[in-house]
Each structure stands twice: as structure tokens, then as C-alpha cells.
Design a protein around this motif. Structure first.
Motif, PDB file in Angstrom:
ATOM      1  N   THR A   1      -4.109   5.170   4.206  1.00 42.51           N
ATOM      2  CA  THR A   1      -3.542   3.924   4.708  1.00 42.51           C
ATOM      3  C   THR A   1      -2.270   4.227   5.496  1.00 42.51           C
ATOM      4  OG1 THR A   1      -4.440   2.615   2.880  1.00 42.51           O
ATOM      5  CG2 THR A   1      -2.558   1.694   4.061  1.00 42.51           C
TER       6      THR A   1
ATOM      7  N   GLY B   1      -5.067   7.363  -0.545  1.00 42.11           N
ATOM      8  CA  GLY B   1      -5.969   6.786  -1.528  1.00 42.11           C
ATOM      9  C   GLY B   1      -6.822   7.892  -2.134  1.00 42.11           C
TER      10      GLY B   1
ATOM     11  N   SER C   1      -0.733  -2.991   7.384  1.00 41.41           N
ATOM     12  CA  SER C   1      -1.355  -1.686   7.143  1.00 41.41           C
ATOM     13  C   SER C   1      -2.752  -1.642   7.733  1.00 41.41           C
ATOM     14  CB  SER C   1      -1.425  -1.398   5.635  1.00 41.41           C
ATOM     15  OG  SER C   1      -2.289  -2.328   4.986  1.00 41.41           O
TER      16      SER C   1
ATOM     17  N   ASN D   1      -9.269   8.590   1.912  1.00 39.53           N
ATOM     18  CA  ASN D   1      -8.891   7.231   2.297  1.00 39.53           C
ATOM     19  C   ASN D   1      -7.390   7.233   2.556  1.00 39.53           C
ATOM     20  OD1 ASN D   1     -11.471   6.086   2.023  1.00 39.53           O
ATOM     21  ND2 ASN D   1     -11.192   5.817  -0.166  1.00 39.53           N
TER      22      ASN D   1
ATOM     23  N   THR E   1      -6.322   0.981   7.147  1.00 38.44           N
ATOM     24  CA  THR E   1      -6.866   2.045   6.298  1.00 38.44           C
ATOM     25  C   THR E   1      -8.032   2.715   7.000  1.00 38.44           C
ATOM     26  OG1 THR E   1      -6.190   0.946   4.258  1.00 38.44           O
ATOM     27  CG2 THR E   1      -7.939   2.583   4.076  1.00 38.44           C
TER      28      THR E   1
ATOM     29  N   GLN F   1     -10.274  -1.005   7.291  1.00 41.12           N
ATOM     30  CA  GLN F   1      -9.588  -2.151   6.696  1.00 41.12           C
ATOM     31  C   GLN F   1      -8.239  -2.340   7.380  1.00 41.12           C
ATOM     32  OE1 GLN F   1      -9.692  -0.641   2.565  1.00 41.12           O
ATOM     33  NE2 GLN F   1     -10.841  -2.489   2.028  1.00 41.12           N
ATOM     34  N   SER F   2      -7.789  -3.592   7.407  1.00 46.15           N
ATOM     35  CA  SER F   2      -6.455  -3.884   7.928  1.00 46.15           C
ATOM     36  C   SER F   2      -5.884  -5.086   7.170  1.00 46.15           C
ATOM     37  CB  SER F   2      -6.508  -4.179   9.428  1.00 46.15           C
ATOM     38  OG  SER F   2      -7.304  -5.317   9.693  1.00 46.15           O
TER      39      SER F   2
ATOM     40  N   ASN G   1     -11.127   5.749   6.665  1.00 47.32           N
ATOM     41  CA  ASN G   1     -11.932   6.629   5.825  1.00 47.32           C
ATOM     42  C   ASN G   1     -12.248   7.878   6.631  1.00 47.32           C
ATOM     43  OD1 ASN G   1     -15.062   7.419   5.033  1.00 47.32           O
ATOM     44  ND2 ASN G   1     -13.784   6.948   3.272  1.00 47.32           N
TER      45      ASN G   1
END
Length: 482
Positions: free
Chosen positions: A245, A387, A353, A243, A355, A338-339, A357
Motif C-alpha cells: 500500500t 501487507g 492510499s 501486497n 494498494t 484497491q484505492s 498486488n
């Protein structure tokens, strides 16, 4: 036509004819290899006890969360305290050691202690959205030959199958040649350390497993082009996971007078560059062996491709460009999931940010993946924040007796299926065992439809009772070889 040009054309035709001949000869020779005959002796055991065992395990609400405060420890204790009742012969015969991380380790003594077998599972499950289920997810409802419940497939089924198989074999007086360990963890779904504690215990005791089996592939259909038969996929390695970011800071400010590129704009450009430049393709050992096994069983056109990848490897590139399973088998994948930016629509975020995977191909590494991501992001103010991450697992052997034991148990339980190695895309507890064994295999002893596979971590998870019975049969056949 000039004589020289004629000679060139004749030479080119000759080369083409040789090339076509080579391709056809290799294709015709690319046939299934001879397989050892496996006798499918009937197995008579207590079906009702095995069904009852899984039903009771499913009624324990052993949901694990990354936020441990949400977990109900009493439910985990309830499951552990049920085991002596559900599998009394195992509990009387096998010594139970409890380790941190809700790890349970049963030892069934064999005739010799060296190179023991380790049968793994985990008894925690992922959360559920109960209102979206057709049946209550923790009631263990049986209806029309189907048992419903979270964990029915992932992976209380294999915990129950391994213990039910041992319960049966011990009851018949069977003693394994080597010690057998049943290793269960209660936090796999949140990357808990239960399995790691078991591996460290083995290290401290000087124990080197001769075979390790955990969740992984299953008996499935329509998973390889041109293959009509069911395929039993045994994972011999698993991809790593990262993970990552990408974060950028700014002075913020009012959105009425922005600079040409906001933090989100810089990140968006970075995301596009990364997505437009996927990681390179790598045909690693698990995938090579999968292509070699299943490609031989495919239709003529696909046999020609997989028998001559030195010539037709380019065919895979446009297929992989569309994403999907083949792409995931051959390269490290990046999924932006994700943001985060401003908490108001008219404010430039002081920090933003995104993110991603990443699932790491065995040919790649965590650090190598981070370096590539940052080169593609190509912005001095974008910083990486690591992460949770794990390296790709060790690749296990297939040229050994341990692998053949699993294959024999599969063929004895699902005759007519094609058994093949493969690369597991998900992460499992078994990755920890690569530190002490090169014979770690990932196979969930079930035959599943595509619809059933979608219920894993989804709504309405359930298992057919006939599938549950076969899972126990598989473990009986495997344990008889240990």
C-alpha cells in the motif's frame, strides 16, 4: 564505387551470410530431445468409489475466510470424520497425525523411511456466490458425466485422487520402497499455517523428502506459440507475492480551495510512473527450461526465435508490453487493485492510499520490489505499508529421478502430451517445503480446457468424471514408483 567501400560491402555480406547460416543451423538443430519410452499399462481400480469419494468431499462446506469468524468449523470436522469411511484401507494402514492449522498428515510406511514422498493437497475452498451457479455448489451433483462443486478442481480432486490411489494399491498388497506421506491443509486459500506446521514437524523429526507434489500446472492446450499438442506443465518454482500500500497524509480540508495536487493526485502520478516503468525482464531457470522444451516443438518461425534468443530476444519485449501470461512469466508484475480516499466528494482526504498486488519474479525479492516502487513513486510524503508477502520459492531440480517419476506418471496417463517445467504464477502451500527439499513439484493431475480453468475460484466449478478417473490413475502410477 571506391575499392575500400566495395571491400566493406563484401565483408558485411559475408558477416550477414554467416549470421543467417548460424541462425538456420541452430534452428534446424533445435529439435525435440529423445524421450524415455513410458509403457502405459492399463489400471483397473474402483471408479465408482473414487467418484463417490470426491462427491462426498464436495458436500462439505469447507469455506475458509480471512475473517475466521465466518468459517463453519463443523464442516471441516465433518470432512475429517468422513475420511475413515471413504478411504477405510488407508485409515487402517496409515498413521494419522493432526497438527495445528487443520493440518492432516498420513504416514504410509514403506520398506525404508529415508527420502519419503509427500503428496500434498488442501481441503479448504474459496467462498461462492451461490445464486450465480447453475448447480448448487455444495450438493455434489453429477449430470451428463460431470461432477459439480466448489473444490472439484481446487483441490479436493487431488486429495481424493491421492487417497483413492493409495486405497487401491494397499488393497493389492503393494508396499512402497520409501515412506509416503499424505499432507493436507485446511487453510491454504487464506495463507494459513497448516502446511508450515507439517514442514516444521518434518524438521523436528529429521525427515528430508525425496519428492514433494502439490497443485500447480495441468494438461492444457494452446498455451505456447506454435505448439499444437497438449502440454503438461510441471511447476518447479512459484513467484513470490507482495501486497503493498502506498499511503499519503494531508491536512484535509474543503474541496472548494484545493492545492495544485491533492493526495489522490500525488498517488495517481506515482501509479502512472510505476505502470509506465515495468520491472525488468528475467529469463529464470523455469522459463529457460520451458522455452527449451516447448520451443523445440513449435512451428519453424517460433523455433527460430527460441533457438536464437541471443539474437531475437528483443521480439519478446513488445509482446510482454501488452501484458498476459508471457509477461507474467518473465517479470515481476504490478496490479493496482484497491484505492481509498475521502468519504465525501467535497472533502480533500486527510489520508489516501492505493494498494498493489505484486507477483515477484524469482530474480527479485520483497525488499527489492519495495525499494523500486518507492523510487518510482518519487514523493517524500508517500509511505509504503507492507501487507501479506512471501518471497519467491526455491527452484527445484529437473535433473533428478524425482522429477522423472512425475514425468513418467504424466506420460503414462496422458500419452502424446509434451511435459515441460514452468514457473507457477500463483502461490501454494508447497513454497514452505523449499526449506527442506529441492525436489518440490507443482502439478494438478487433470486435463483441463480453458473454460474449465476459468471456473477455478469462479462460478460453476466442475470436473468431468473421465478427468477425475485419470487423476487417480496418475497417482497410482506415481506411487508405484515411490
Amino acid at each position: 564505387m571506391p575499392e575500400a567501400l566495395l571491400y566493406i560491402l563484401i565483408a558485411l555480406c559475408g558477416v550477414l551470410a554467416v549470421l543467417i547460416a548460424v541462425v538456420l543451423i541452430r534452428t534446424l538443430a533445435f529439435r525435440p530431445r529423445a524421450e524415455k519410452k513410458t509403457e502405459r499399462a492399463p489400471i483397473d481400480f474402483d471408479h465408482e468409489a473414487a467418484i463417490h469419494g470426491l462427491q462426498q468431499l464436495l458436500r462439505c462446506k469447507t469455506v475458509s475466510y480471512h475473517d475466521a469468524s465466518l468459517e463453519d468449523e463443523a464442516e471441516f470436522t465433518k470432512l475429517v470424520e468422513l475420511l475413515p469411511t471413504l478411504y477405510p484401507t488407508v485409515h487402517r494402514t496409515c498413521r494419522l497425525t493432526k497438527l495445528p492449522g487443520r493440518a492432516l498428515l498420513y504416514r504410509w510406511e514403506g520398506k525404508i523411511a529415508t527420502e519419503p514422498a509427500v503428496m500434498m493437497s488442501h481441503y479448504d475452498v474459496v467462498p461462492v456466490e451461490e445464486s450465480a451457479w447453475q448447480k448448487p455448489p455444495f450438493s455434489g451433483v453429477i449430470e451428463d458425466g460431470v461432477l459439480w462443486g466448489r473444490g472439484a478442481l481446487d483441490t479436493k480432486v487431488t486429495m481424493n485422487a491421492a487417497l483413492s490411489a493409495a486405497e487401491h494399491l494397499i488393497g493389492t498388497g503393494f508396499v512402497p520402497e520409501h515412506d509416503v506421506y499424505f499432507a493436507f491443509s485446511g487453510g491454504e486459500e487464506v495463507n494459513g499455517d497448516g502446511a508450515l506446521h507439517i514442514v516444521n514437524y518434518f524438521k523436528e523429526q529429521g525427515i528430508t523428502p525425496g519428492i514433494v507434489l502439490d497443485e500447480g500446472g495441468a494438461v492444457v492446450e494452446k498455451v505456447f506459440p506454435g505448439v499444437k499438442e497438449p502440454c503438461a506443465l510441471i511447476g518447479i518454482a512459484e513467484k513470490g507475492m507482495l501486497n503493498l500500500t502506498l499511503a499519503i497524509e494531508s491536512n484535509g480540508g474543503h474541496a472548494s480551495a484545493p492545492k495544485p495536487h491533492t493526495p489522490i493526485g500525488h498517488l495517481s502520478r506515482a501509479v502512472c510512473r510505476i505502470e509506465d516503468h515495468p520491472f525488468p525482464l528475467h529469463t529464470t531457470k523455469p522459463v529457460k527450461e520451458m522455452f527449451d522444451t516447448l520451443g523445440r516443438r513449435s512451428s519453424f518461425l517460433f523455433r527460430m526465435i527460441f533457438a536464437n534468443l541471443w539474437l531475437f530476444g528483443w521480439v519478446l519485449r513488445p509482446i510482454c508490453a501488452k501484458g498476459g501470461d508471457l509477461n507474467a512469466l518473465l517479470r515481476t508484475t504490478v496490479a493496482f487493485t484497491q484505492s481509498e480516499g475521502s468519504n465525501a466528494p467535497n472533502v480533500i482526504p486527510p489520508k489516501a492510499s492505493v494498494t498493489a498486488n505484486l507477483r515477484l519474479n524469482p530474480a527479485d525479492s520483497v525488499q527489492g520490489a519495495v525499494d523500486r516502487m518507492m523510487r518510482l513513486a518519487d514523493h517524500s510524503e508517500i509511505k509504503p505499508v507492507l501487507g501479506h508477502h512471501v518471497e519467491p520459492s526455491r527452484i527445484s531440480r529437473t535433473d533428478c529421478e524425482a522429477y522423472e517419476r512425475v514425468v513418467a506418471a504424466v506420460r503414462g496417463t496422458w500419452p502424446g502430451s509434451i511435459v515441460s517445467p514452468y514457473l507457477m504464477m500463483q502461490c501454494s502451500d508447497s513454497r514452505h517445503y523449499g526449506a527442506i527439499s529441492d525436489r518440490v513439484y507443482r502439478f494438478s493431475a487433470m486435463d483441463l480446457t480453458a473454460e474449465e480453468r476459468r471456473t477455478i475460484h469462479g462460478h460453476n466449478e466442475r470436473i468431468r468424471l473421465d478427468c477425475l478417473i485419470r487423476s487417480v490413475e496418475f497417482y497410482i502410477r506415481l506411487l508405484q514408483q515411490c
